[in-house]
Design a protein around this motif. Structure first.
Motif, PDB file in Angstrom:
ATOM      1  N   GLY A  48      44.209  12.438 115.537  1.00  0.00           N
ATOM      2  CA  GLY A  48      42.849  12.784 115.175  1.00  0.00           C
ATOM      3  C   GLY A  48      42.621  13.115 113.722  1.00  0.00           C
ATOM      4  N   ALA A  49      43.634  12.984 112.895  1.00  0.00           N
ATOM      5  CA  ALA A  49      43.462  13.271 111.477  1.00  0.00           C
ATOM      6  C   ALA A  49      42.646  12.187 110.806  1.00  0.00           C
ATOM      7  CB  ALA A  49      44.825  13.401 110.790  1.00  0.00           C
ATOM      8  N   SER A  50      41.776  12.593 109.889  1.00  0.00           N
ATOM      9  CA  SER A  50      40.980  11.619 109.144  1.00  0.00           C
ATOM     10  C   SER A  50      41.861  10.907 108.123  1.00  0.00           C
ATOM     11  CB  SER A  50      39.819  12.319 108.432  1.00  0.00           C
ATOM     12  OG  SER A  50      40.313  13.241 107.472  1.00  0.00           O
ATOM     13  N   ARG A  51      41.294   9.869 107.494  1.00  0.00           N
ATOM     14  CA  ARG A  51      42.043   9.142 106.469  1.00  0.00           C
ATOM     15  C   ARG A  51      42.413  10.068 105.310  1.00  0.00           C
ATOM     16  NH1 ARG A  51      42.144   3.589 106.671  1.00  0.00           N
ATOM     17  NH2 ARG A  51      40.892   2.618 108.308  1.00  0.00           N
TER      18      ARG A  51
ATOM     19  N   ALA B 136      55.158   4.597 111.133  1.00  0.00           N
ATOM     20  CA  ALA B 136      54.928   5.309 112.392  1.00  0.00           C
ATOM     21  C   ALA B 136      54.424   6.725 112.147  1.00  0.00           C
ATOM     22  CB  ALA B 136      56.217   5.342 113.207  1.00  0.00           C
ATOM     23  N   VAL B 137      54.843   7.328 111.038  1.00  0.00           N
ATOM     24  CA  VAL B 137      54.378   8.679 110.715  1.00  0.00           C
ATOM     25  C   VAL B 137      52.885   8.665 110.433  1.00  0.00           C
ATOM     26  CG1 VAL B 137      54.650  10.613 109.128  1.00  0.00           C
ATOM     27  CG2 VAL B 137      56.650   9.289 109.834  1.00  0.00           C
ATOM     28  N   ILE B 138      52.437   7.671 109.682  1.00  0.00           N
ATOM     29  CA  ILE B 138      51.002   7.564 109.367  1.00  0.00           C
ATOM     30  C   ILE B 138      50.211   7.278 110.637  1.00  0.00           C
ATOM     31  CG2 ILE B 138      49.301   6.299 108.006  1.00  0.00           C
ATOM     32  CD1 ILE B 138      51.490   5.712 105.974  1.00  0.00           C
ATOM     33  N   GLU B 139      50.719   6.379 111.468  1.00  0.00           N
ATOM     34  CA  GLU B 139      50.029   6.072 112.721  1.00  0.00           C
ATOM     35  C   GLU B 139      49.968   7.294 113.637  1.00  0.00           C
ATOM     36  OE1 GLU B 139      52.046   2.797 114.406  1.00  0.00           O
ATOM     37  OE2 GLU B 139      51.506   1.382 112.800  1.00  0.00           O
ATOM     38  N   ALA B 140      51.030   8.102 113.644  1.00  0.00           N
ATOM     39  CA  ALA B 140      51.024   9.307 114.476  1.00  0.00           C
ATOM     40  C   ALA B 140      49.969  10.292 113.996  1.00  0.00           C
ATOM     41  CB  ALA B 140      52.404   9.953 114.450  1.00  0.00           C
TER      42      ALA B 140
ATOM     43  N   ILE C 285      50.829  11.385 103.474  1.00  0.00           N
ATOM     44  CA  ILE C 285      51.244  10.357 102.516  1.00  0.00           C
ATOM     45  C   ILE C 285      51.584  10.955 101.157  1.00  0.00           C
ATOM     46  CG2 ILE C 285      50.527   8.267 101.308  1.00  0.00           C
ATOM     47  CD1 ILE C 285      48.751   7.617 103.686  1.00  0.00           C
ATOM     48  N   LEU C 286      50.717  11.827 100.629  1.00  0.00           N
ATOM     49  CA  LEU C 286      50.947  12.391  99.300  1.00  0.00           C
ATOM     50  C   LEU C 286      52.231  13.211  99.229  1.00  0.00           C
ATOM     51  CD1 LEU C 286      49.807  12.593  96.447  1.00  0.00           C
ATOM     52  CD2 LEU C 286      48.554  14.634  97.164  1.00  0.00           C
ATOM     53  N   PRO C 287      52.489  14.131 100.193  1.00  0.00           N
ATOM     54  CA  PRO C 287      53.774  14.860 100.130  1.00  0.00           C
ATOM     55  C   PRO C 287      54.989  13.952 100.273  1.00  0.00           C
ATOM     56  CG  PRO C 287      52.212  16.009 101.543  1.00  0.00           C
ATOM     57  CD  PRO C 287      51.617  14.678 101.261  1.00  0.00           C
ATOM     58  N   LEU C 288      54.905  12.947 101.158  1.00  0.00           N
ATOM     59  CA  LEU C 288      56.045  12.067 101.355  1.00  0.00           C
ATOM     60  C   LEU C 288      56.296  11.154 100.156  1.00  0.00           C
ATOM     61  CD1 LEU C 288      55.643  11.030 105.109  1.00  0.00           C
ATOM     62  CD2 LEU C 288      57.249  12.670 104.115  1.00  0.00           C
ATOM     63  N   SER C 289      55.281  10.945  99.328  1.00  0.00           N
ATOM     64  CA  SER C 289      55.453  10.121  98.128  1.00  0.00           C
ATOM     65  C   SER C 289      55.871  10.942  96.914  1.00  0.00           C
ATOM     66  CB  SER C 289      54.160   9.369  97.812  1.00  0.00           C
ATOM     67  OG  SER C 289      53.099  10.277  97.504  1.00  0.00           O
ATOM     68  N   PHE C 290      56.021  12.247  97.084  1.00  0.00           N
ATOM     69  CA  PHE C 290      56.369  13.095  95.941  1.00  0.00           C
ATOM     70  C   PHE C 290      57.745  12.780  95.358  1.00  0.00           C
ATOM     71  CE2 PHE C 290      57.521  17.011  93.711  1.00  0.00           C
ATOM     72  CZ  PHE C 290      56.394  17.159  92.915  1.00  0.00           C
ATOM     73  N   PRO C 291      58.740  12.317  96.144  1.00  0.00           N
ATOM     74  CA  PRO C 291      59.997  11.900  95.521  1.00  0.00           C
ATOM     75  C   PRO C 291      59.843  10.791  94.492  1.00  0.00           C
ATOM     76  CG  PRO C 291      60.320  12.227  97.862  1.00  0.00           C
ATOM     77  CD  PRO C 291      58.854  12.356  97.615  1.00  0.00           C
ATOM     78  N   GLY C 292      58.748  10.062  94.526  1.00  0.00           N
ATOM     79  CA  GLY C 292      58.457   9.091  93.478  1.00  0.00           C
ATOM     80  C   GLY C 292      57.582   9.656  92.395  1.00  0.00           C
ATOM     81  N   ILE C 293      56.713  10.614  92.775  1.00  0.00           N
ATOM     82  CA  ILE C 293      55.816  11.218  91.791  1.00  0.00           C
ATOM     83  C   ILE C 293      56.592  12.076  90.807  1.00  0.00           C
ATOM     84  CG2 ILE C 293      53.905  12.838  91.493  1.00  0.00           C
ATOM     85  CD1 ILE C 293      52.807  11.914  94.157  1.00  0.00           C
ATOM     86  N   GLN C 294      57.526  12.881  91.307  1.00  0.00           N
ATOM     87  CA  GLN C 294      58.251  13.797  90.425  1.00  0.00           C
ATOM     88  C   GLN C 294      59.015  13.082  89.306  1.00  0.00           C
ATOM     89  OE1 GLN C 294      61.951  15.697  91.559  1.00  0.00           O
ATOM     90  NE2 GLN C 294      61.055  17.720  91.213  1.00  0.00           N
ATOM     91  N   PRO C 295      59.862  12.093  89.587  1.00  0.00           N
ATOM     92  CA  PRO C 295      60.538  11.421  88.471  1.00  0.00           C
ATOM     93  C   PRO C 295      59.589  10.678  87.562  1.00  0.00           C
ATOM     94  CG  PRO C 295      60.983  10.296  90.542  1.00  0.00           C
ATOM     95  CD  PRO C 295      60.321  11.586  90.885  1.00  0.00           C
ATOM     96  N   GLY C 296      58.494  10.153  88.126  1.00  0.00           N
ATOM     97  CA  GLY C 296      57.514   9.483  87.278  1.00  0.00           C
ATOM     98  C   GLY C 296      56.865  10.438  86.299  1.00  0.00           C
TER      99      GLY C 296
END
Length: 284
Positions: A188-191, A179-183, A199-210
């Protein structure tokens, strides 16, 4: 108090494991690094700090440490670039497609390290299939000498460490609320803007430990640099093993190991502190 005892008892096995397999070995290694060297024995009598002075003033040791850290940094960033698209497709897959992708991602870990490295040696050999294909296509005039180079070591380590980056990023991407991505798109935000700001900030909890896991593993990697780099690529783990096994100088080898572990720990702490605010914003 009596109710808390069972809870403490449940944590006792984990504490014992950390004590036996982490704390005590590191304590013994640090103690060994201050021992005096004596030929023919593991260590001499007494303690000294000369090993640390020799390591910190020796160009060979500091050069190997710098190469190990820089190579680990490059491998970590390369793994991130390779792993993120894979993790994205994996997070969107389901059913048999997801199982197939998981199997492909985990395949480097299912092959023994020696077999995997010997496979690389066969592929990149002067008479190997890679050079034959490039020659047949007319892309090169003579065979490339890729074996025993730092580039091959980096490529092989990226190959094996990619799963350690893909899996935590995939888990973080799956936890993002669609729903966050759809919002974001509906406003009006582009892809690209949605990816970069949502998407990138919300995925950082996986990026940091990786990033941390791959960096630590790449810093301490020994077998792959030793086999694919040979004598042409001198890394810190290679010097540690050569000192321990070749010259049987355990105090100096322990000193090199402590210096390498300390440098990696400092890098991880600095990175964690630098990204702490971003992690707090994402979790909030």
């Amino acid at each position: 108090m009596t109710r808390r005892l069972p809870r403490l008892a449940l944590g006792l096995p984990a504490v014992l494991l950390l004590l036996v397999f982490l704390i005590l070995p590191y304590a013994e290694m640090i103690t060994m690094s201050f021992r005096t060297s004596q030929p023919g024995t593991m260590h001499g009598a007494g303690f000294t700090a000369d090993h640390y002075r020799n390591v910190m003033s020796g160009g060979l040791y500091l050069g190997a440490l710098a190469r190990s850290l820089l190579l680990a940094l490059f491998i970590t960033l390369a793994c991130l670039v390779v792993s993120y698209p894979i993790a994205w497709h994996l997070s969107r897959a389901s059913g048999r497609k997801a199982l197939l992708l998981y199997a492909c991602v985990a395949s480097p870990l299912m092959i023994g390290v020696l077999i995997r490295n010997f496979g690389w040696m066969i592929i990149v050999n002067v008479d190997g299939p890679l050079n034959r294909v490039l020659l047949s296509l007319g892309l090169i005039d003579r065979p490339l000498r890729l074996l025993f180079t730092q580039g091959l070591v980096a490529l092989a380590l990226v190959h094996v460490f990619t799963p350690f980056m893909v899996l935590p990023i995939n888990n973080a991407l799956r936890n993002i609320n669609p729903a966050v991505i759809e919002a974001s798109r509906s406003l009006g935000a582009s892809r690209f803007a949605t990816f970069w700001k949502v998407i990138l900030p919300l995925s950082f909890p996986g990026i940091q430990p990786g990033l941390i896991l791959v960096f630590v593993l790449a810093t301490a990697a020994y077998v792959t640099p030793a086999l694919l780099g040979g004598q042409m690529v001198t890394m810190m783990p290679t010097l540690v093993v050569q000192t321990l096994v070749g010259t049987f100088d355990w105090p100096l080898g322990a000193t090199l190991a402590v210096v390498m572990a300390t440098a990696a720990l400092i890098a991880v702490v600095v990175f964690s502190l630098a990204t702490q605010r971003l992690m707090e914003r994402v979790r909030a």
